[in-house]
Enzyme design. Structure first.
Site, PDB file in Angstrom:
ATOM      1  CG  ASN A   9       0.679   3.339 -12.122  1.00  0.00           C
ATOM      2  OD1 ASN A   9       1.839   3.049 -12.428  1.00  0.00           O
ATOM      3  ND2 ASN A   9       0.005   2.705 -11.165  1.00  0.00           N
ATOM      4  CE  LYS A  11      -1.899  -0.216 -12.861  1.00  0.00           C
ATOM      5  NZ  LYS A  11      -2.920  -0.955 -12.161  1.00  0.00           N
ATOM      6  CG  HIS A  95      -0.491   1.430  -6.843  1.00  0.00           C
ATOM      7  ND1 HIS A  95      -1.062   0.186  -7.013  1.00  0.00           N
ATOM      8  CD2 HIS A  95      -1.061   2.235  -7.776  1.00  0.00           C
ATOM      9  CE1 HIS A  95      -1.929   0.245  -8.009  1.00  0.00           C
ATOM     10  NE2 HIS A  95      -1.952   1.482  -8.494  1.00  0.00           N
ATOM     11  CD  GLU A  97      -1.435  -2.636  -9.374  1.00  0.00           C
ATOM     12  OE1 GLU A  97      -0.380  -2.173  -9.831  1.00  0.00           O
ATOM     13  OE2 GLU A  97      -2.535  -2.534  -9.955  1.00  0.00           O
ATOM     14  CD  GLU A 167      -4.901   4.444  -7.656  1.00  0.00           C
ATOM     15  OE1 GLU A 167      -5.059   4.805  -8.816  1.00  0.00           O
ATOM     16  OE2 GLU A 167      -4.093   3.575  -7.323  1.00  0.00           O
ATOM     17  N   GLY A 173      -8.125  -1.515 -12.406  1.00  0.00           N
ATOM     18  CA  GLY A 173      -7.910  -2.490 -13.473  1.00  0.00           C
ATOM     19  C   GLY A 173      -9.087  -3.433 -13.682  1.00  0.00           C
ATOM     20  CB  SER A 212     -11.813   1.417 -14.071  1.00  0.00           C
ATOM     21  OG  SER A 212     -11.268   0.156 -13.752  1.00  0.00           O
TER      22      SER A 212
HETATM   23  C1  PEP Z   1      -3.806   2.388 -11.051  1.00  0.00           C
HETATM   24  O1  PEP Z   1      -3.112   1.411 -11.207  1.00  0.00           O
HETATM   25  O2  PEP Z   1      -3.420   3.277 -10.299  1.00  0.00           O
HETATM   26  C2  PEP Z   1      -5.082   2.470 -11.757  1.00  0.00           C
HETATM   27  C3  PEP Z   1      -5.933   3.367 -11.399  1.00  0.00           C
HETATM   28  O3  PEP Z   1      -5.280   1.547 -12.762  1.00  0.00           O
HETATM   29  P1  PEP Z   1      -6.549   1.488 -13.767  1.00  0.00           P
HETATM   30  O4  PEP Z   1      -6.766   2.889 -14.284  1.00  0.00           O
HETATM   31  O5  PEP Z   1      -6.134   0.530 -14.815  1.00  0.00           O
HETATM   32  O6  PEP Z   1      -7.711   1.023 -12.957  1.00  0.00           O
END
Ligand code: PEP
Length: 249
Positions: A9, A11, A95, A97, A167, A173, A212
């Site tokens: 992803n 982003k 997601h 976000e 998630e 993040g 992460s």
């Molecule tokens: C994500 O945005 O779906 C995600 C898992 O980000 P990160 O791996 O940076 O935590």
């Protein structure tokens, strides 16, 4: 047997030059024989560029969102049929976000799910709890509700062609990852939830973990019984890390 899937992803990161560097590295490392689906969820602006690298190798194209509307006067929106036209095979929806910053509701997410499937695109549906919800012991309830809010609209059969992503918001993040045991526990709750509607579909459904994930923790996470790969944010912007993550499977 479920085929693992690892999705990058990106982003709202990247440009033509940095994308090219990443994609060339991926192309040099992946081919169709890899025992894992490698998916690149690129910003809309770069779907065309990424699609050029998804032709003969192991990479598959994804979007990070889709409009809930079919077509028409919706300035700035991108429809599912446009994504299909760009040869997208997957799209991330729900997601955290988007739920948090763009106030997307479960009902909108369910509509997006249907729009994608109507165009033959596989939705990657994200669910996850906040830290506050986890601390209050509400994780299982929150993720099951987010899942059922879609499943009860779209029908369990629609999950034959979908991917679920767990998630935990507190792990996205932040550098803080759910432990393999914590993640496995929630993945099992999600699979069991689908199984109450249809056991076979639940058994076949790919449930990936995001939050992460990096080259050091991926192997432990992905070896859990109900974790079928990952959704990778930050680490997918570093060629070496993402390649290592895809190859731990
Ligand atoms: C994500 O945005 O779906 C995600 C898992 O980000 P990160 O791996 O940076 O935590």
């Amino acid at each position: 047997m479920r085929r693992p899937l690892v999705a990058a992803n990106w982003k709202m990161h990247g440009d033509k030059v940095s994308n090219k560097t990443l994609l060339e590295a991926f192309n040099a490392s992946f081919n169709a024989d890899l025992p894992v689906d490698v998916v690149i969820a690129a910003p809309y602006a770069y779907l065309g560029q990424v699609s050029e690298y998804c032709k003969n190798d192991g990479l598959q194209l994804a979007a990070q969102n889709v409009s809930e509307f079919e077509e028409g006067a919706y300035t700035g929106e991108i429809s599912a049929s446009m994504l299909a036209d760009m040869a997208c095979k997957f799209a991330i929806i729900g997601h955290s976000e988007r739920r948090q910053y763009f106030h997307e509701s479960d009902a909108q997410i369910a509509t997006k799910f249907q729009r994608l499937q109507a165009q033959g695109i596989c939705p990657i549906l994200c669910v996850g709890e906040t830290l506050k919800e986890r601390q209050a012991g509400l994780t299982q309830q929150v993720v099951s509700q987010q899942l059922k809010a879609v499943l009860e609209v779209t029908g369990v059969a629609s999950f034959k062609n979908a991917v679920l992503a767990y998630e935990p918001i507190w792990a996205i993040g932040t550098g803080e990852t759910a432990s393999p045991e914590q993640a496995q526990e929630v993945h099992k709750v999600l699979r069991d939830c689908v199984a109450t509607f249809d056991k076979t579909i639940a058994e076949q459904l790919r449930i990936i973990y995001g939050g992460s994930v990096n080259e050091s923790n991926a192997a432990d996470l992905f070896s859990q019984a109900d974790i079928d790969g990952g959704l990778i944010g930050g680490a997918s912007l570093q060629a070496e890390s993402f390649i290592k993550i895809c190859k731990v499977i």
